[in-house]
Design a protein around this motif. Structure first.
Motif: not given
Length: 338
Positions: A75-76, A78, A83, A86-87, A105, A131, A133, A153, A301
């Protein structure tokens, strides 16, 4: 015998301490029940292994079995609030299947994404979750296709990977229906920047609800707030200057709703008595602490993260799945602004 704690305990160490062969230790630690060993031998090996602090070499086992019980999550950022949700959703669901997440990240850097996925592949991850954000189309590094990969997402334009995304349209409809149910018939809509999936879906949902209520679409009630609090203030200020201003405002995110509050209050109007407001996203640091607290539509999320793991688990287990782009419901959270 003394074991140097600076090095890993080996099966040979256990065999020497327990007085059995290294092969017997391997059979016990790998739970090879098909091999005939006495219960006394098994108990002695397990006791010595615990005493010496033996840990199995997960990397070696992953190499041998071509599986690791790990998923990689890219993901971009964390630390972004969304985010993190989602995690959490992905990790909680993975743990129920005895799986774990390796998390990288990448700060939206394509080279960092490729490097992270390459490292995941070196660790023999069973699959990858990519994933984002915020909901958008993404470009996935080609090496991700070497293992099952699921997008959360976000989606790829070519449809190469299963994707889990929020049901933006139904969320927009739900917000507008709530305002209609409260008796409002002139509802302003402060949208995000045009073209992005959230802006398109939420606007369609707004239109769906108005049409279902027998109302005409009045484009003078629609304006962009550019996703910021300042933009929300400017947009709502303009809506309230209309000859017949709206009695309710649907803001396509909570930051713009925060600006809407200021614009409404500066005119001496009260929320929700004079103007009702609904947001979208459920950014809790905004929605729960505005006064009055903001009724909003939540982006799911944690559920998207969990659904992504479900799809990944099915694929890695060899199960057939028809998942291409799965939408997850966006619930309305009732507070005090309507």
């Amino acid at each position: 015998m003394s074991i140097d704690r600076q090095r890993a305990v080996t099966m040979r160490d256990i065999a020497e301490r327990a007085g059995v062969s290294r092969t017997a230790v391997s059979f016990v630690l790998n739970d090879r029940r098909s091999v005939s060993l006495s219960d006394e031998t098994r108990d002695r090996v397990l006791s010595v292994a615990a005493e010496l602090g033996y840990r199995r070499n997960a990397s070696a086992q992953a190499l041998a079995h071509q599986r690791s019980d790990w998923y990689g999550l890219v993901t971009e950022i964390v630390t972004a609030p969304f985010a993190v949700e989602i995690i959490k959703g992905a990790q909680d669901r993975a743990l129920t299947d005895g799986k774990y997440l390796l998390i990288a990240s990448t700060e939206s850097d394509a080279e960092a994404e490729s490097a992270a996925i390459e490292r995941f592949l070196e660790q023999r991850v069973e699959g990858i979750i990519y994933a984002a954000t915020w909901h958008r189309a993404v470009t996935i590094p080609d090496i991700a296709s070497e293992v099952p990969t699921v997008l959360v997402n976000c989606f790829d334009e070519e449809g190469r990977y299963p994707a889990v995304v929020p049901d933006e349209r139904t969320g927009g409809r739900r917000a507008t229906e709530r305002l209609l149910a409260a008796g409002h018939r002139r509802i302003g809509f402060v949208n995000l920047d045009p073209g992005i999936p959230a802006a398109v879906g939420r606007r369609l949902g707004y239109h769906d609800a108005l049409r279902d209520a027998g109302l005409d679409i009045d484009e003078s009630l629609e304006i962009s707030g550019h996703a910021t609090a300042d933009g929300g203030f400017t947009a709502v200020d303009a809506l309230l200057d209309l000859p017949t201003p709206p009695t309710a405002i649907f803001c396509a995110n909570d930051r713009m709703a925060m600006g809407a509050y200021d614009a409404i209050k500066e005119r001496g109007l009260r929320i929700p008595h004079d103007v009702a407001v609904i947001g979208f996203d459920n950014q809790e640091l905004i929605a729960a602490y505005l006064r009055p607290s903001l009724t909003t539509v939540a982006l799911p999320f944690d559920e998207m993260g969990a659904r992504g793991v479900d799809i990944l688990a099915a694929i890695t287990a060899g199960q057939s799945t028809d998942a291409t782009r799965v939408t997850v419901d966006c619930p309305l959270l009732e507070r005090s602004s309507v």
